[in-house]
Design a protein around this motif. Sequence first.
Motif, PDB file in Angstrom:
ATOM      1  N   ARG A 352       2.065  -8.972   7.374  1.00  0.00           N
ATOM      2  CA  ARG A 352       3.111  -8.814   6.371  1.00  0.00           C
ATOM      3  C   ARG A 352       3.535 -10.225   5.972  1.00  0.00           C
ATOM      4  O   ARG A 352       4.592 -10.709   6.361  1.00  0.00           O
ATOM      5  CB  ARG A 352       4.271  -8.016   6.942  1.00  0.00           C
ATOM      6  N   VAL A 355       5.790 -12.916   0.352  1.00  0.00           N
ATOM      7  CA  VAL A 355       5.310 -12.982  -1.038  1.00  0.00           C
ATOM      8  C   VAL A 355       6.528 -13.235  -1.929  1.00  0.00           C
ATOM      9  O   VAL A 355       7.651 -12.993  -1.518  1.00  0.00           O
ATOM     10  CB  VAL A 355       4.635 -11.661  -1.483  1.00  0.00           C
ATOM     11  N   CYS A 357       9.330 -12.416  -4.274  1.00  0.00           N
ATOM     12  CA  CYS A 357      10.051 -11.160  -4.461  1.00  0.00           C
ATOM     13  C   CYS A 357       9.625 -10.522  -5.787  1.00  0.00           C
ATOM     14  O   CYS A 357       9.247 -11.218  -6.732  1.00  0.00           O
ATOM     15  CB  CYS A 357      11.557 -11.410  -4.536  1.00  0.00           C
ATOM     16  N   PHE A 552      -2.823  -7.182 -10.058  1.00  0.00           N
ATOM     17  CA  PHE A 552      -2.741  -7.676  -8.675  1.00  0.00           C
ATOM     18  C   PHE A 552      -2.621  -9.207  -8.659  1.00  0.00           C
ATOM     19  O   PHE A 552      -2.156  -9.788  -7.699  1.00  0.00           O
ATOM     20  CB  PHE A 552      -3.984  -7.277  -7.870  1.00  0.00           C
ATOM     21  N   CYS A 556       2.648  -9.231  -6.902  1.00  0.00           N
ATOM     22  CA  CYS A 556       3.984  -8.635  -6.803  1.00  0.00           C
ATOM     23  C   CYS A 556       4.000  -7.565  -5.712  1.00  0.00           C
ATOM     24  O   CYS A 556       3.121  -6.711  -5.677  1.00  0.00           O
ATOM     25  CB  CYS A 556       4.376  -8.019  -8.144  1.00  0.00           C
ATOM     26  N   PRO A 557       5.010  -7.583  -4.826  1.00  0.00           N
ATOM     27  CA  PRO A 557       5.066  -6.577  -3.767  1.00  0.00           C
ATOM     28  C   PRO A 557       5.258  -5.155  -4.293  1.00  0.00           C
ATOM     29  O   PRO A 557       4.990  -4.192  -3.572  1.00  0.00           O
ATOM     30  CB  PRO A 557       6.277  -7.001  -2.922  1.00  0.00           C
ATOM     31  N   ILE A 559       3.531  -3.886  -6.763  1.00  0.00           N
ATOM     32  CA  ILE A 559       2.282  -3.397  -7.362  1.00  0.00           C
ATOM     33  C   ILE A 559       1.220  -3.156  -6.298  1.00  0.00           C
ATOM     34  O   ILE A 559       0.924  -4.040  -5.486  1.00  0.00           O
ATOM     35  CB  ILE A 559       1.752  -4.399  -8.414  1.00  0.00           C
ATOM     36  N   GLY A 560       0.663  -1.964  -6.311  1.00  0.00           N
ATOM     37  CA  GLY A 560      -0.412  -1.648  -5.381  1.00  0.00           C
ATOM     38  C   GLY A 560      -1.350  -0.633  -5.997  1.00  0.00           C
ATOM     39  O   GLY A 560      -1.349  -0.427  -7.217  1.00  0.00           O
ATOM     40  N   GLN A 561      -2.124  -0.003  -5.111  1.00  0.00           N
ATOM     41  CA  GLN A 561      -3.077   0.980  -5.600  1.00  0.00           C
ATOM     42  C   GLN A 561      -2.421   2.346  -5.742  1.00  0.00           C
ATOM     43  O   GLN A 561      -1.561   2.712  -4.945  1.00  0.00           O
ATOM     44  CB  GLN A 561      -4.235   1.109  -4.610  1.00  0.00           C
ATOM     45  N   THR A 579      10.856   1.796  -6.248  1.00  0.00           N
ATOM     46  CA  THR A 579      11.973   1.331  -5.422  1.00  0.00           C
ATOM     47  C   THR A 579      11.991  -0.193  -5.314  1.00  0.00           C
ATOM     48  O   THR A 579      12.995  -0.780  -4.949  1.00  0.00           O
ATOM     49  CB  THR A 579      11.918   1.919  -3.998  1.00  0.00           C
TER      50      THR A 579
ATOM     51  N   SER B  47       8.567  -9.529   7.891  1.00  0.00           N
ATOM     52  CA  SER B  47       8.879  -8.866   9.156  1.00  0.00           C
ATOM     53  C   SER B  47      10.150  -9.477   9.747  1.00  0.00           C
ATOM     54  O   SER B  47      10.334 -10.682   9.708  1.00  0.00           O
ATOM     55  CB  SER B  47       7.750  -9.065  10.173  1.00  0.00           C
ATOM     56  N   ARG B  81       3.678  -3.614  16.282  1.00  0.00           N
ATOM     57  CA  ARG B  81       3.546  -5.021  16.676  1.00  0.00           C
ATOM     58  C   ARG B  81       4.251  -5.308  17.998  1.00  0.00           C
ATOM     59  O   ARG B  81       3.984  -6.300  18.652  1.00  0.00           O
ATOM     60  CB  ARG B  81       4.162  -5.937  15.597  1.00  0.00           C
ATOM     61  N   PRO B 101       2.557  -3.352   3.492  1.00  0.00           N
ATOM     62  CA  PRO B 101       2.570  -4.731   2.999  1.00  0.00           C
ATOM     63  C   PRO B 101       1.555  -4.912   1.866  1.00  0.00           C
ATOM     64  O   PRO B 101       0.706  -4.046   1.647  1.00  0.00           O
ATOM     65  CB  PRO B 101       2.180  -5.554   4.223  1.00  0.00           C
ATOM     66  N   VAL B 102       1.666  -6.045   1.179  1.00  0.00           N
ATOM     67  CA  VAL B 102       0.803  -6.276   0.018  1.00  0.00           C
ATOM     68  C   VAL B 102      -0.682  -6.194   0.392  1.00  0.00           C
ATOM     69  O   VAL B 102      -1.503  -5.693  -0.375  1.00  0.00           O
ATOM     70  CB  VAL B 102       1.144  -7.634  -0.637  1.00  0.00           C
ATOM     71  N   THR B 105      -1.331  -2.514   0.033  1.00  0.00           N
ATOM     72  CA  THR B 105      -1.228  -1.919  -1.307  1.00  0.00           C
ATOM     73  C   THR B 105      -2.336  -2.410  -2.226  1.00  0.00           C
ATOM     74  O   THR B 105      -2.722  -1.732  -3.164  1.00  0.00           O
ATOM     75  CB  THR B 105       0.134  -2.245  -1.963  1.00  0.00           C
ATOM     76  N   THR B 106      -2.857  -3.588  -1.932  1.00  0.00           N
ATOM     77  CA  THR B 106      -3.932  -4.089  -2.786  1.00  0.00           C
ATOM     78  C   THR B 106      -5.308  -3.798  -2.196  1.00  0.00           C
ATOM     79  O   THR B 106      -6.318  -4.314  -2.655  1.00  0.00           O
ATOM     80  CB  THR B 106      -3.780  -5.609  -3.007  1.00  0.00           C
TER      81      THR B 106
END
Lengths: 606, 193
Positions: A352, A355, A357, A552, A556-557, A559-561, A579, B47, B81, B101-102, B105-106
């Motif tokens: 994690r 990134v 914000c 991507f 940006c946190p 944005i995802g799949q 959110t 985290s 963790r 986490p990114v 998502t990616t």
Amino acid sequence: MKEILSGNEAIARGAYEAGIEIAAGYPGTPSSEIIKTIALKYGNDIYTEWSTNEKVAMDAGAGAAYSGRRTLVTTKQVGMNVLSDSLMYAVYTGMEAGLVVVTADDPGMFSSQNEQDNRWYARLAKIPLLEPADSQEAKDYVILGVELSEKFDTPILIRTVMRTSHSKSVVTLGARTKGRAEIGPFKRDPAKYNCTASNARKMHPRVEQRIKDIAVFADTLPINRIEWRDRSLGFITGGVLYHYLLDVFPEASILKLGMTYPLPEKLIREFAAGIEQLIVLEELDPVLEEQIKAMGIAVRGKDIFPPCFELLPDEIRRYTREAGLLKQAPESDTSPSSKQEQPKEMPQLPTRSPVFCAGCPHRSTFYLLKKMKLPVAGDIGCYNLGTLPPFEAQHTMGAMGASVGVLHGMSLAGLPENRVCTIGDSTFFHSGMAPLVNMVHNGSRGVVILMDNSVTAMTGHQDHPGVDWAVTEQRPAKKVDLEAVVRAMGVEKVKVVDAFKIKEVEAGLKECLDFDGPSVLITRGECIFVSRNPQPPYHVDLEKCIACHMCFRVGCPAIGQSAEKYPKNNKFKSHIDPTLCIGCDVCRQVCPTGAITPPGTPKGKE
Amino acid sequence: MDTNFLVVGVGGQGTILAGDILAEVGMSGGFDAKKSDILGLAIRSGSVVSHIRWGSEVHSPMSTAGQVDYLLAFEPLESLRMAAYLKADSTVIVNDYPIPPVAVTTGQMEYPSRERIDDILSAASGRYFNINVTEKATQLGNVKVVNIMLLGALSSLIDLPVSVWEQTIEKYVPSKLLGVNMRAFQAGRQLLE
């Protein structure tokens, strides 16, 4: 009355109780909460400010203490490098009232570019060093520090580490000691306060004698104490390591040093004489170990413990076990059935990493820098996240303000490609102005991208000279115009662009790159913690999304799949987490098919 | 005898406040108490780990591997963790509200499945609860009270007067949000039944 306070909150409380009247510093993890707490809780009794940099804070501290006000100056460990220039003369002069400098060090480098051990500064400056082990001591040592400062007429250095600054423990509160009711007139005493060489020659022997006197005094100081237990093994230590030791070696004897410079030689000899095997436990450099060895005392230290990173209880256990000092692991007594050895088939956990914000104004600039493949000298602030994927567009970073000077050096070297540097607004005021003037005067070429988000963001949103408030948002302050400052320095090409408009940033950057000389591109856009103005979230029209994943690239946190695949490339289409999205619009600008839209836009056929 | 807690989650979830309250509850409940936070930059979504220790005399502010009695996790991945910190008879309370986490998502890494999480945490602890507290907090009208609801759940397992918890919460939450937080605390106390 008892309260549970962090080390930094306890230092603030100590400042209050010690009768400190002025506190100044520059924000830096893990020191930033000291000034903040003083402002919020003791603001009626103590003036606080975020100075433009640590040296400025130190000079202000010296001037206030020369004038008879007890003063506290705070810095993080690398800020001490900036501060030290002005500390060194205050060491020679002494003051009219107590002056305490707090350095919050960062073993383990949770938020720093290096792991320097600032205990060396006490030896370099020849001033006393106090190292609290917990919050009670953090408070007490500020009070003691003021006392010693006035008794011996010297600045005092207090060193915390992240674990003391950011850990909470129970503190007994006391009353405030009043400082002087009235001060002035200013003492005109150049023999004491003007370090011209002829005066300084008289001051230096005084500094040498003073530290010898304090060393003798250190032998009687109650915060340096021997705790006799089993005498086969004895540790000399200070700071939070003392508490770790009590957990790992509850039976061992300990010489606990509250003042770690100058060392109490008699006490150390007494301890060494009563111990079979003597160990120095210290994080980072062998500062104590080398001095104790120089006394001719046999002691072990860095042959057991490494000079890098923290020495937490688990590490102390490991290294002392390897050295044959720890026969049995005490934790096996308290939790005999611990399963820590084999956490069941632990998969590799996704990291994690930090990134930008959602809604961060820095995003557009790094998207472009990546795209334009420019060499980028970077600086210190949130924008250093531009170093990480998906941007990987900050190629150097070393110290506050360094980016501008490094850019100048790249220009001097005659690089065949054009180049830029990134620097935040607060960092620019801190130490970016001098190198920019240097670029102008010496005919440099390169683009300084001044990322103006209207706050000192990374350290927790403090003010700087470019905003209209000071320390708390309720306290108004004069705002310094960044663009006017840059122009007044003689920069001929200055562009100001809206950081949330990629095309505007790109056009401005190209214009600056074309300019034959030093140029400044101010990318202006408020940090989300300043604007606090979230807009309704955007969404992805899955009919239009072609899973190209261009969005991507803005990292940006939000944005995802999505769960839906685009048949032609068999990749997942994009999704915006409603959110997290605050509607900054940057992702919409990079989408080639117009699939990303603000709310209220009619969706495609569904 | 020490009681050791870990409060973990993602920046912005209110974990620090929960840990602050828990540390103060320990002090008000008559123990020595210490707390240590590990947090990254002042930005969102990193985290966050807080160690809290109660005892007659607490030395290190951090627990070490195999020492933790209670793990309060605001996010499932963050709970994993910390598995190595758990005592065999420990209690784990996880908010079943994954925040990928990114890297996930990616599509670069996979978020562990619920089954995997259940396997690991039930093997590593004595009691394991995994409940969507975020949903319940949202039903109460304020998603931000997840932290107080989780503290409520924890409090139902700890032998301390409920008034100590309530007074400490009152001290830490903004007065205009006291009502919803107290409702969240009470709801939390029923959560594990």
